[in-house]
Write an enzyme that holds these catalytic residues in place. Structure first.
Site, short mmCIF file in Angstrom:
data_model
loop_
_atom_site.label_atom_id
_atom_site.label_comp_id
_atom_site.label_asym_id
_atom_site.label_seq_id
_atom_site.Cartn_x
_atom_site.Cartn_y
_atom_site.Cartn_z
CG ASN A 1 2.60 -0.57 3.18
OD1 ASN A 1 2.37 -1.75 2.84
ND2 ASN A 1 4.36 -0.56 2.87
N GLY A 2 1.15 -3.17 5.30
CA GLY A 2 1.60 -3.83 5.41
C GLY A 2 0.84 -4.83 6.53
N GLY B 1 -0.65 1.05 -4.72
CA GLY B 1 -1.76 -0.16 -5.35
C GLY B 1 -2.99 0.27 -5.80
CE1 TYR C 1 6.26 -6.73 -8.81
CE2 TYR C 1 7.65 -8.24 -7.90
CZ TYR C 1 6.87 -7.31 -8.15
OH TYR C 1 5.66 -8.55 -7.73
CB CYS D 1 -1.00 -0.25 1.44
SG CYS D 1 -2.43 -1.50 1.17
C1 PIN Z 1 6.38 -6.39 -13.52
C2 PIN Z 1 7.45 -6.39 -12.79
N1 PIN Z 1 7.55 -8.38 -12.03
C3 PIN Z 1 7.07 -8.98 -13.30
C4 PIN Z 1 6.46 -8.58 -11.49
C5 PIN Z 1 5.46 -12.33 -13.12
C6 PIN Z 1 6.16 -11.82 -12.25
N2 PIN Z 1 6.02 -10.49 -12.56
C7 PIN Z 1 6.47 -9.71 -10.74
C8 PIN Z 1 7.60 -10.50 -13.75
S1 PIN Z 1 6.60 -4.44 -14.19
S2 PIN Z 1 5.42 -14.84 -12.70
O1 PIN Z 1 7.85 -3.79 -14.41
O2 PIN Z 1 6.59 -3.49 -12.52
O3 PIN Z 1 5.58 -3.90 -15.03
O4 PIN Z 1 6.48 -14.88 -12.80
O5 PIN Z 1 3.90 -14.12 -11.67
O6 PIN Z 1 4.49 -14.82 -13.84
#
Ligand code: PIN
Length: 498
Positions: free
Chosen positions: A102-103, A28, A259, A2
């Site tokens: 958040n959490g 979120g 990410y 969040c």
């Molecule tokens: C997407 C970041 N990232 C891409 C999130 C896909 C796993 N997935 C996690 C890869 S972005 S899966 O760059 O923020 O748009 O392993 O579940 O298929």
């Protein structure tokens, strides 16, 4: 996951809060909400399901009067998607408190019972944030009636919260007639930063999940809240802070760097962008070490997050970096699609390969992580269909084998492709010719190099070690809930707007 924001200003604050939520939208997309407090002593609230731009349409923002306020973006974890669970949540006693969280708490069942039996408080939703708010309210109510607005009253109450609540929580609260109170759990798992802005009327104050909100609004980043710290900004702009939890270790969530966070944020003193560059460098070094005679022709990132790491890898491996997938930014949400086939379709609607980049070449596809593996499998196939000779795949983070209990929306363990599989089995499952994962010590070092004072991280999705401890039965209960349809969302924020 969040997003949080709280501001005490000299001028009407709704516009800034709204801007701040917009720039934190990636944290979120399910619900958004704002609460403000005006000089006549009224709290104003607007919240609902959807993106910031949907919730605050037209002139609705004008209703949010006042110079102090908080905002929240929801990416639900253990709760459901009901609109009444959009935050900030509110209790009218004591004082009138609105809270954004958040959490995720892991001792929710015990707390729910305790609140009901001992504190005589009814929890009406599945949301652990409602529990957090009620624990705080109870702890505040248990304080002797203060004659003045003494911040110690708040800090003592936060001490009570830290004693009772187990899990991850960064929280911002707007307390009527007091101001904005922010606090971070004793392990500092979820992020929270504090900043100031000089104006002719004097300094203004902000707390937010990510520093990018401060940049956007012209605030200067002062610092991160420390683990267990509570920071109180009174309505007249005086700032008080105190450590209210006995910290055993500072263990920020490493996944924020993998990410979740925006690359232009600085979190726990570490530039997110730089940490991702180091992830790329370390992963490339691993390839050079373990596969010195590799035949990779080209490095292709899977947009968006992995671009930063992929660029560094290309440099290190001395191979060209190419954009090989174009992402349709205008595709709506994809995560209300539980069926595998629908998921597959949704990947193809979202990403399209540029054929020339694949024809007759050995490609190394780079992603930030592999969660379910459904996207990865589809993407490998797309690269083959586009004419690639060999399709190698690498992940800038190690295999994800365990569920997240601290507020990152992940599926149950058995839905994680690496759960119970070794690397060659995952490689086979996604259909790649070779699969290379980042090693955990390298991921840790990639972040730690930005701030050597960080000695620990929450790495539980990779290791299954939960730094707060998890009550017996909690993981089973979580798995049940995630399987039972209350959690049908895609684990990835690929629909992120920012
Ligand atoms: C997407 C970041 N990232 C891409 C999130 C896909 C796993 N997935 C996690 C890869 S972005 S899966 O760059 O923020 O748009 O392993 O579940 O298929």
């Amino acid at each position: 996951m969040c997003g949080l924001i709280g501001i005490v200003s000299h001028r009407p604050v709704a516009q800034d809060l709204h801007e701040g939520l917009n720039v934190l939208q990636h944290r979120g997309q399910d619900a958004a909400g704002l609460t403000t407090y005006d000089r006549e002593g009224r709290l104003h609230q607007l919240r609902g399901n959807g993106l910031v731009r949907d919730v605050f349409r037209g002139k609705r923002l004008l209703r949010l009067r006042g110079e102090a306020g908080i905002g929240h973006l929801r990416y639900p974890t253990a709760g459901t998607e009901k609109s009444e669970e959009a935050q900030p949540l509110y209790v009218n006693s004591p004082y009138g408190i609105a809270l954004g969280h958040n959490g995720n708490l892991v001792n929710t069942e015990a707390l729910r019972q305790e609140l009901f039996r001992e504190d005589r408080r009814h929890i009406n939703t599945e949301s652990d944030s409602e529990i957090l708010l009620n624990v705080l309210a109870h702890e505040l109510l248990a304080r002797p009636e203060p004659t003045t607005r003494d911040p110690q009253e708040l800090f003592q109450a936060v001490r009570g919260v830290n004693r009772r609540c187990i899990g991850a929580y960064a929280a911002v609260c707007l307390i009527a007639d007091w101001g904005v109170l922010a606090f971070r759990d004793p392990y500092g798992i979820r992020p929270l930063v504090y900043g100031t802005r000089d104006t002719d009327e004097g300094p203004e104050h902000i707390v937010a999940s990510e520093s990018v909100a401060l940049d956007m609004l012209g605030f200067t980043l002062e610092r991160d809240l420390a683990p267990g710290e509570a920071l109180f900004i009174s309505l007249d702009g005086t700032v008080h802070s105190e450590i209210c939890g006995s910290r055993e270790t500072y263990a920020p969530c490493i996944f924020e760097y993998v990410y979740f966070a925006r690359p232009d944020s600085v979190m726990n003193g570490v530039s997110v962008q730089r940490s991702r560059m180091r992830m790329g460098k370390r992963l490339a070094n691993k390839i050079l070490r373990e596969w010195p005679d590799h035949d990779i022709d080209v490095i292709i990132p899977i947009p968006d997050t992995s671009r930063t790491a992929a660029l560094e890898m290309a440099y290190r491996l001395n191979r060209p970096y190419r954009e090989g997938f174009i992402k349709n930014r205008y595709i709506g949400r994809t995560f209300i699609m539980p069926e595998a086939q629908v998921r597959r379709q949704s990947v193809r609607r979202k990403l399209n390969p540029i054929r020339n980049e694949y024809e007759g070449t050995n490609v190394l596809l780079v992603d930030d992580s592999i969660v379910r593996g459904t996207t990865s499998r589809e993407i490998v196939q797309m690269a083959r269909d586009a004419g690639a000779r060999k399709v190698y795949f690498c992940s800038a983070s190690p295999p994800i084998r365990y569920p997240n209990v601290y507020g990152i929306d992940m599926p149950s363990a058995e839905e994680l492709i690496a759960h119970g599989r070794n690397i060659s089995e995952v490689c086979e499952a996604i259909g790649a010719d070779r699969l290379i994962y980042q090693d955990l010590p390298d991921l840790i070092a990639a972040v730690q190099d930005g701030n050597p004072e960080l000695q620990n991280f929450d790495c539980s999705v990779f290791t299954g070690d939960y730094v707060t401890g998890v009550p017996d039965g909690y993981l089973d209960e979580l798995a049940l809930r995630r399987r039972s349809g209350t959690d049908t969302r895609d684990p990835s924020p690929q629909n992120r707007a920012a």
